[in-house]
Design a protein around this motif. Structure first.
Motif, PDB file in Angstrom:
ATOM      1  N   PRO A 112     -17.089  11.460  -1.201  1.00 45.57           N
ATOM      2  CA  PRO A 112     -17.231  11.177  -2.634  1.00 45.57           C
ATOM      3  C   PRO A 112     -15.894  10.817  -3.274  1.00 45.57           C
ATOM      4  CG  PRO A 112     -18.546  13.083  -2.049  1.00 45.57           C
ATOM      5  CD  PRO A 112     -17.743  12.731  -0.826  1.00 45.57           C
ATOM      6  N   PRO A 113     -15.938  10.186  -4.460  1.00 47.13           N
ATOM      7  CA  PRO A 113     -14.708   9.681  -5.089  1.00 47.13           C
ATOM      8  C   PRO A 113     -13.596  10.710  -5.171  1.00 47.13           C
ATOM      9  CG  PRO A 113     -16.617   8.914  -6.293  1.00 47.13           C
ATOM     10  CD  PRO A 113     -17.131   9.886  -5.264  1.00 47.13           C
ATOM     11  N   TRP A 114     -12.406  10.258  -4.783  1.00 46.32           N
ATOM     12  CA  TRP A 114     -11.150  10.993  -4.796  1.00 46.32           C
ATOM     13  C   TRP A 114     -11.052  12.058  -3.719  1.00 46.32           C
ATOM     14  CZ3 TRP A 114      -7.811   8.107  -6.803  1.00 46.32           C
ATOM     15  CH2 TRP A 114      -8.119   7.313  -7.910  1.00 46.32           C
ATOM     16  N   TRP A 115     -12.187  12.486  -3.131  1.00 37.12           N
ATOM     17  CA  TRP A 115     -12.140  13.181  -1.847  1.00 37.12           C
ATOM     18  C   TRP A 115     -11.982  12.132  -0.750  1.00 37.12           C
ATOM     19  CZ3 TRP A 115     -12.124  18.441  -1.378  1.00 37.12           C
ATOM     20  CH2 TRP A 115     -12.512  19.176  -2.506  1.00 37.12           C
ATOM     21  N   GLY A 116     -12.552  10.996  -1.020  1.00 38.19           N
ATOM     22  CA  GLY A 116     -12.458   9.892  -0.102  1.00 38.19           C
ATOM     23  C   GLY A 116     -11.980   8.647  -0.831  1.00 38.19           C
ATOM     24  N   PRO A 117     -11.594   7.633  -0.087  1.00 38.89           N
ATOM     25  CA  PRO A 117     -11.633   7.629   1.372  1.00 38.89           C
ATOM     26  C   PRO A 117     -10.592   8.560   1.991  1.00 38.89           C
ATOM     27  CG  PRO A 117     -10.528   5.666   0.559  1.00 38.89           C
ATOM     28  CD  PRO A 117     -11.071   6.372  -0.648  1.00 38.89           C
ATOM     29  N   MET A 118     -11.081   9.487   2.807  1.00 37.28           N
ATOM     30  CA  MET A 118     -10.191  10.437   3.465  1.00 37.28           C
ATOM     31  C   MET A 118      -9.678   9.806   4.759  1.00 37.28           C
ATOM     32  SD  MET A 118      -9.874  13.009   5.995  1.00 37.28           S
ATOM     33  CE  MET A 118     -11.369  13.918   6.344  1.00 37.28           C
ATOM     34  N   VAL A 119      -8.370   9.819   4.928  1.00 37.17           N
ATOM     35  CA  VAL A 119      -7.729   9.206   6.089  1.00 37.17           C
ATOM     36  C   VAL A 119      -7.425  10.280   7.123  1.00 37.17           C
ATOM     37  CG1 VAL A 119      -5.722   7.928   6.924  1.00 37.17           C
ATOM     38  CG2 VAL A 119      -6.742   7.352   4.703  1.00 37.17           C
ATOM     39  N   ARG A 120      -7.911  10.040   8.331  1.00 38.32           N
ATOM     40  CA  ARG A 120      -7.601  10.928   9.448  1.00 38.32           C
ATOM     41  C   ARG A 120      -6.798  10.144  10.486  1.00 38.32           C
ATOM     42  NH1 ARG A 120     -13.454  13.555  10.808  1.00 38.32           N
ATOM     43  NH2 ARG A 120     -13.865  11.348  11.262  1.00 38.32           N
ATOM     44  N   TYR A 121      -5.746  10.773  10.958  1.00 35.77           N
ATOM     45  CA  TYR A 121      -4.910  10.116  11.970  1.00 35.77           C
ATOM     46  C   TYR A 121      -4.458  11.156  12.974  1.00 35.77           C
ATOM     47  CZ  TYR A 121      -0.900   8.014  14.265  1.00 35.77           C
ATOM     48  OH  TYR A 121      -0.013   7.566  15.211  1.00 35.77           O
ATOM     49  N   ASP A 122      -4.645  10.850  14.231  1.00 36.03           N
ATOM     50  CA  ASP A 122      -4.146  11.719  15.296  1.00 36.03           C
ATOM     51  C   ASP A 122      -3.359  10.851  16.259  1.00 36.03           C
ATOM     52  OD1 ASP A 122      -3.632  13.884  16.832  1.00 36.03           O
ATOM     53  OD2 ASP A 122      -5.693  14.297  17.423  1.00 36.03           O
ATOM     54  N   GLY A 123      -2.050  11.020  16.226  1.00 33.30           N
ATOM     55  CA  GLY A 123      -1.174  10.206  17.055  1.00 33.30           C
ATOM     56  C   GLY A 123      -0.520  11.020  18.152  1.00 33.30           C
ATOM     57  N   PRO A 124       0.460  10.450  18.802  1.00 32.92           N
ATOM     58  CA  PRO A 124       1.142  11.157  19.888  1.00 32.92           C
ATOM     59  C   PRO A 124       1.902  12.392  19.423  1.00 32.92           C
ATOM     60  CG  PRO A 124       1.554   8.783  19.991  1.00 32.92           C
ATOM     61  CD  PRO A 124       0.904   9.055  18.671  1.00 32.92           C
ATOM     62  N   LEU A 125       2.371  12.374  18.162  1.00 29.87           N
ATOM     63  CA  LEU A 125       3.203  13.479  17.683  1.00 29.87           C
ATOM     64  C   LEU A 125       2.565  14.279  16.556  1.00 29.87           C
ATOM     65  CD1 LEU A 125       6.690  11.698  17.659  1.00 29.87           C
ATOM     66  CD2 LEU A 125       5.746  13.235  19.402  1.00 29.87           C
ATOM     67  N   VAL A 126       1.951  13.591  15.593  1.00 31.75           N
ATOM     68  CA  VAL A 126       1.437  14.290  14.413  1.00 31.75           C
ATOM     69  C   VAL A 126      -0.023  13.932  14.162  1.00 31.75           C
ATOM     70  CG1 VAL A 126       3.711  14.346  13.319  1.00 31.75           C
ATOM     71  CG2 VAL A 126       2.149  12.446  12.847  1.00 31.75           C
ATOM     72  N   SER A 127      -0.667  14.798  13.391  1.00 28.01           N
ATOM     73  CA  SER A 127      -2.019  14.522  12.908  1.00 28.01           C
ATOM     74  C   SER A 127      -2.012  14.627  11.389  1.00 28.01           C
ATOM     75  CB  SER A 127      -3.025  15.508  13.502  1.00 28.01           C
ATOM     76  OG  SER A 127      -2.730  16.835  13.087  1.00 28.01           O
TER      77      SER A 127
END
Length: 226
Positions: A112-127
């Motif tokens: 829902p607005p301002w909760w999303g768009p929620m960005v998820r990223y899981d890389g080699p070092l950080v999430s």
């Protein structure tokens, strides 16, 4: 030696109200555009209200906080402290962390607005788990903390009482951290699932702590010679 005069940086209620109304209007327009352009749905009114409160408080704080004049060195130091504080907040709340070991890359969740768009990223070092309203909120709080640091740098060495007052105002910086730790100990967490639910007290506690922190850091005491 000139006596110290303490005053608080406070604008008129009308000015605060005008900024809040403009911020709410802009958020509403962007939320409608987001809903029209995506398949994101709505949520319970209380859930939708929490991001609005955070972003409105952030806008009012950034707009009306006093900005002491500082040299380049102080500006750099204040910026580093503010950035470090934002990273600590992100770490404690789970928005920033170490990689899970499986680099799944970037993903966007249409909450829902301002909760999303929620960005998820899981890389080699950080999430990363980034809710828009928290990115804006923590960014604003980090900026206000940097202003408090500039106050300490400006007054602390030449007027010890002034430095203590300015530093004391930054005690509120710990409130969101306390709220975040409390939520973790309570087993609730800050909810990075696909459906935000603000029915519990965790989000409300964090919101109250955030608004209080912004208020204290916005209306900071000023000290100078008369």
């Amino acid at each position: 030696m000139n006596p110290l005069v303490t005053r608080f940086s406070v604008d008129s209620p009308t000015e605060y109200g005008r900024t809040a109304v403009l911020a709410l209007g802009a958020q509403s327009a962007l939320a409608l555009a987001y809903l029209a352009a995506t398949d994101a749905g709505l949520a319970a009114p209380r859930t939708l209200a929490i991001p609005l409160v955070w972003i409105t408080a952030a806008a009012v704080g950034v707009r009306h906080a006093g900005r002491p004049e500082s040299g380049r060195g102080v500006l750099a130091l204040a910026g580093l402290v503010g950035a470090a504080y934002a990273i600590i907040l992100g770490w404690v709340t789970g928005a920033v962390g170490l990689s899970s070991g499986v680099a799944t890359g970037l993903d966007v969740v249409l909450l829902p607005p301002w909760w999303g768009p929620m960005v998820r990223y899981d890389g080699p070092l950080v999430s990363l788990f980034l809710f828009p309203y928290r990115v804006i909120g923590y960014g604003a709080l980090a900026y206000l903390v940097s202003l408090a640091v500039r106050d300490v740098a400006e007054y602390g060495s030449s007027a010890g009482v002034a430095g203590l007052i300015a530093l004391g105002s930054c005690a509120s910086c710990a409130l969101p951290l306390v709220a975040a730790v409390g939520s973790t100990l309570g087993g609730v967490g800050l909810g990075f699932g696909t459906t935000p639910a603000a029915a519990g007290g965790t989000y409300l506690l964090a919101t109250v702590a955030y608004v209080l922190s912004v208020a204290v850091l916005t209306v900071r005491p000023r000290v100078g010679g008369s």
